[in-house]
Design a protein around this motif. Structure first.
Motif, PDB file in Angstrom:
ATOM      1  N   MET A   1      20.614   2.622   1.245  1.00 18.53           N
ATOM      2  CA  MET A   1      19.168   2.901   1.238  1.00 18.53           C
ATOM      3  C   MET A   1      18.449   1.856   2.084  1.00 18.53           C
ATOM      4  SD  MET A   1      18.701   3.288  -2.907  1.00 18.53           S
ATOM      5  CE  MET A   1      19.880   1.968  -3.257  1.00 18.53           C
ATOM      6  N   LYS A   2      17.419   2.269   2.782  1.00 22.40           N
ATOM      7  CA  LYS A   2      16.534   1.336   3.470  1.00 22.40           C
ATOM      8  C   LYS A   2      15.118   1.536   2.956  1.00 22.40           C
ATOM      9  CE  LYS A   2      18.908   0.361   7.841  1.00 22.40           C
ATOM     10  NZ  LYS A   2      18.794   0.392   9.326  1.00 22.40           N
ATOM     11  N   PHE A   3      14.526   0.442   2.489  1.00 23.36           N
ATOM     12  CA  PHE A   3      13.151   0.458   1.986  1.00 23.36           C
ATOM     13  C   PHE A   3      12.247  -0.245   3.002  1.00 23.36           C
ATOM     14  CE2 PHE A   3      15.800   0.872  -1.717  1.00 23.36           C
ATOM     15  CZ  PHE A   3      15.088   1.670  -2.600  1.00 23.36           C
ATOM     16  N   TYR A   4      11.212   0.442   3.442  1.00 22.52           N
ATOM     17  CA  TYR A   4      10.218  -0.131   4.354  1.00 22.52           C
ATOM     18  C   TYR A   4       8.943  -0.368   3.544  1.00 22.52           C
ATOM     19  CZ  TYR A   4      13.450   1.600   7.899  1.00 22.52           C
ATOM     20  OH  TYR A   4      14.567   1.855   8.662  1.00 22.52           O
ATOM     21  N   VAL A   5       8.537  -1.617   3.483  1.00 26.05           N
ATOM     22  CA  VAL A   5       7.374  -2.007   2.671  1.00 26.05           C
ATOM     23  C   VAL A   5       6.169  -2.209   3.584  1.00 26.05           C
ATOM     24  CG1 VAL A   5       6.503  -3.634   0.962  1.00 26.05           C
ATOM     25  CG2 VAL A   5       8.970  -3.176   1.096  1.00 26.05           C
ATOM     26  N   TYR A   6       5.079  -1.503   3.295  1.00 20.89           N
ATOM     27  CA  TYR A   6       3.887  -1.553   4.153  1.00 20.89           C
ATOM     28  C   TYR A   6       2.684  -2.121   3.411  1.00 20.89           C
ATOM     29  CZ  TYR A   6       6.075   1.491   7.668  1.00 20.89           C
ATOM     30  OH  TYR A   6       6.889   2.014   8.636  1.00 20.89           O
ATOM     31  N   GLN A   7       1.881  -2.869   4.151  1.00 17.23           N
ATOM     32  CA  GLN A   7       0.526  -3.204   3.725  1.00 17.23           C
ATOM     33  C   GLN A   7      -0.396  -2.630   4.781  1.00 17.23           C
ATOM     34  OE1 GLN A   7      -0.565  -4.788   0.779  1.00 17.23           O
ATOM     35  NE2 GLN A   7      -2.423  -3.817   1.561  1.00 17.23           N
ATOM     36  N   ASP A   8      -1.056  -1.539   4.453  1.00 13.57           N
ATOM     37  CA  ASP A   8      -1.779  -0.730   5.438  1.00 13.57           C
ATOM     38  C   ASP A   8      -0.787  -0.260   6.497  1.00 13.57           C
ATOM     39  OD1 ASP A   8      -4.172  -1.097   4.030  1.00 13.57           O
ATOM     40  OD2 ASP A   8      -4.508  -3.017   5.004  1.00 13.57           O
TER      41      ASP A   8
ATOM     42  N   SER B   1       0.821  -1.221   0.000  1.00 12.98           N
ATOM     43  CA  SER B   1       0.000   0.000   0.000  1.00 12.98           C
ATOM     44  C   SER B   1       0.850   1.264   0.000  1.00 12.98           C
ATOM     45  CB  SER B   1      -0.936   0.000   1.206  1.00 12.98           C
ATOM     46  OG  SER B   1      -0.184  -0.073   2.412  1.00 12.98           O
ATOM     47  N   ARG B   2       2.051   1.176   0.554  1.00 12.29           N
ATOM     48  CA  ARG B   2       2.944   2.342   0.560  1.00 12.29           C
ATOM     49  C   ARG B   2       4.369   1.905   0.865  1.00 12.29           C
ATOM     50  NH1 ARG B   2       3.895   4.506   5.859  1.00 12.29           N
ATOM     51  NH2 ARG B   2       2.664   3.412   7.460  1.00 12.29           N
ATOM     52  N   PHE B   3       5.308   2.827   0.605  1.00 11.90           N
ATOM     53  CA  PHE B   3       6.725   2.589   0.877  1.00 11.90           C
ATOM     54  C   PHE B   3       7.305   3.796   1.599  1.00 11.90           C
ATOM     55  CE2 PHE B   3       5.639   0.349  -3.016  1.00 11.90           C
ATOM     56  CZ  PHE B   3       6.197  -0.907  -2.847  1.00 11.90           C
ATOM     57  N   GLU B   4       8.241   3.522   2.489  1.00 11.09           N
ATOM     58  CA  GLU B   4       9.040   4.585   3.080  1.00 11.09           C
ATOM     59  C   GLU B   4      10.502   4.259   2.810  1.00 11.09           C
ATOM     60  OE1 GLU B   4       8.151   5.283   7.170  1.00 11.09           O
ATOM     61  OE2 GLU B   4       5.999   5.640   6.803  1.00 11.09           O
ATOM     62  N   VAL B   5      11.252   5.267   2.417  1.00 10.34           N
ATOM     63  CA  VAL B   5      12.647   5.053   2.012  1.00 10.34           C
ATOM     64  C   VAL B   5      13.545   6.022   2.769  1.00 10.34           C
ATOM     65  CG1 VAL B   5      14.252   4.920   0.083  1.00 10.34           C
ATOM     66  CG2 VAL B   5      11.827   4.412  -0.285  1.00 10.34           C
ATOM     67  N   GLU B   6      14.624   5.494   3.309  1.00 15.64           N
ATOM     68  CA  GLU B   6      15.637   6.321   3.966  1.00 15.64           C
ATOM     69  C   GLU B   6      16.916   6.290   3.135  1.00 15.64           C
ATOM     70  OE1 GLU B   6      14.217   5.566   8.613  1.00 15.64           O
ATOM     71  OE2 GLU B   6      16.006   4.578   7.813  1.00 15.64           O
ATOM     72  N   LEU B   7      17.468   7.455   2.867  1.00 21.90           N
ATOM     73  CA  LEU B   7      18.717   7.582   2.119  1.00 21.90           C
ATOM     74  C   LEU B   7      19.842   7.968   3.074  1.00 21.90           C
ATOM     75  CD1 LEU B   7      17.425   9.579  -0.988  1.00 21.90           C
ATOM     76  CD2 LEU B   7      17.668   7.100  -0.734  1.00 21.90           C
ATOM     77  N   TYR B   8      20.986   7.331   2.910  1.00 26.76           N
ATOM     78  CA  TYR B   8      22.117   7.540   3.820  1.00 26.76           C
ATOM     79  C   TYR B   8      23.365   7.993   3.052  1.00 26.76           C
ATOM     80  CZ  TYR B   8      19.389   4.998   7.322  1.00 26.76           C
ATOM     81  OH  TYR B   8      18.413   4.603   8.211  1.00 26.76           O
ATOM     82  N   GLY B   9      24.300   8.582   3.799  1.00 26.64           N
ATOM     83  CA  GLY B   9      25.606   8.922   3.251  1.00 26.64           C
ATOM     84  C   GLY B   9      25.525   9.866   2.067  1.00 26.64           C
ATOM     85  N   SER B  10      26.231   9.513   0.996  1.00 29.09           N
ATOM     86  CA  SER B  10      26.277  10.359  -0.188  1.00 29.09           C
ATOM     87  C   SER B  10      24.903  10.509  -0.835  1.00 29.09           C
ATOM     88  CB  SER B  10      27.275   9.788  -1.201  1.00 29.09           C
ATOM     89  OG  SER B  10      27.295  10.553  -2.375  1.00 29.09           O
TER      90      SER B  10
END
Length: 403
Positions: A84-91, A37-46
């Motif tokens: 990068m860290k990808f957080y995968v959500y269902q609701d 249903s949605r994604f949250e992404v964290e970017l690190y470093g460069s």
């Protein structure tokens, strides 16, 4: 080592590690979880420090969809600066957390994930082993590549070469201003016109090569289609040399794909044993690697023997050691475009030097040695000079990422 398909990627600029890599990771994750249903992404470093100028957040949102949130983190992950860290959500439930690293040239590695890693197809790990093998078996660098790539690889080389040449020609016809705060004027077309109107042959030839490199680099900076060679930021060097061989030296395409394969083999050795990522090794890892690749290609065109082709590539990398990556405002424009012009000329000079000097004395420095030195030099470089825009020209210019 991986297939050369993983080195020569046809895609869109402006950055292989900051744009193509994150896009590939996002596409793969979306394919793995089509019903998220949605994604949250964290970017690190460069990726966090220069992500705005490189359009990292934009391309991730475009790939994953409107319900995506991208955050920029102040620290870095341990394995590589482009984390990068990808957080995968269902609701409201987290289905998966995926850590990915864009390690250069659009290649992505995943940490503890179900996502498939890239297959290794070449059994030899450095140039010494490769040369020993080809000389024991009486084959060429090009034959060696064909031995391990698939049956369709020759057709892929033609596709890559055509994409490179199309990019050069597009860049020579476009004018205007490159997108971004710098408002940098495109000059490849004017440079080419100056070249053909120059009477002195030596000046004309060098201006032509430079115009070809600028053409590709300006296309890349505008986010247009290019080929990683080995990265987007250094994508103008090898095409410039090959296009010069095609237009000015009248080398047929069927011969140029052999030079392209040889260039890729040397780039693969660098990628496998050191890095082609500016965030990891500085610009020596991008422009230096591209210069070595183009020098090897031009050495092949000059019909140098194996040791002299190695000498040419070694010089191409050696004389870029310590080159910093300090993009102004996080854009792949200053000093990147100009460096591609210099890199193309330096590659031709390196092969010409090898042709002349190699018959006078044996080179004391092996290609594998200089690759190791580049890797160690990259480790020693302050992080401010590795695609963070915290030092060098970027600091002097005073623009923050994406301003």
């Amino acid at each position: 080592m991986e297939s050369l398909r993983e080195l020569f990627k046809i895609g869109f600029g402006p950055s292989s590690s900051h744009t193509m890599g994150p896009q590939r990771a996002a596409s793969k994750i979306k394919e793995q979880y089509p019903n998220a249903s949605r994604f949250e992404v964290e970017l690190y470093g460069s990726l966090a420090l220069t992500g705005k100028g490189h359009l990292t957040d934009y391309i991730i949102k475009q790939t994953l969809g409107k319900q995506t949130i991208v955050r920029f983190k102040s620290d870095r992950l341990p394995y590589h600066p482009n984390g990068m860290k990808f957080y995968v959500y269902q609701d409201e439930e987290i289905l998966d957390t995926i850590t990915a690293y864009s390690i250069g040239g659009g290649t992505v590695e995943y940490e503890g994930s179900k996502l498939q890693q890239t297959k290794q197809i070449y059994p030899h790990k450095n140039l010494k082993e490769i040369i020993q093998y080809i000389e024991d078996n009486g084959i060429s660098f090009y034959d060696y590549v064909l031995n391990y790539e698939d049956e369709h690889f020759k057709a892929y080389l033609f596709e890559v070469l055509d994409s490179m040449f199309t990019c050069v020609q597009n860049g020579l016809h476009h004018e205007g201003v490159i997108p971004g705060r710098l408002q940098l004027k495109r000059v490849a077309k004017s440079m080419y016109q100056q070249a053909i109107n120059t009477r002195r042959e030596s000046d004309r030839e060098r201006l032509l090569v430079s115009s070809y490199a600028y053409a590709v680099s300006e296309e890349n900076a505008c986010g247009n289609k290019i080929v990683t060679a080995p990265t987007c930021g250094a994508s103008g060097i090898l095409p410039a040399v090959l296009f010069y061989c095609y237009k000015q030296l009248e080398i047929p395409r069927k011969e140029l794909i052999k030079a392209l394969a040889v260039a890729g083999l040397f780039g693969n050795v660098i990628k496998h044993n050191a890095t082609i990522s500016g965030a990891d090794g500085g610009c020596q890892a991008e422009v230096g690697s591209a210069c070595a690749m183009a020098a090897a290609a031009y050495g092949w065109i000059l019909e140098l023997n194996n040791s002299l082709i190695e000498y040419a590539a070694e010089m191409g990398l050696e004389h870029n050691l310590g080159l910093t990556c300090d993009p102004v405002g996080g854009y792949v424009q200053i000093p990147c475009i100009e460096r591609n012009g210099f890199g193309a000329l330096r590659a031709i000079d390196a092969a010409s030097y090898a042709k002349q000097l190699g018959y006078l004395r044996k080179n004391k420095v092996s290609f594998d040695s200089i690759v190791n030195v580049m890797k160690e030099t990259g480790k020693d470089l302050n992080s401010a000079y590795k695609e963070t825009s915290l030092g060098g020209l970027a600091k002097e210019f005073g623009l923050k990422d994406g301003d």
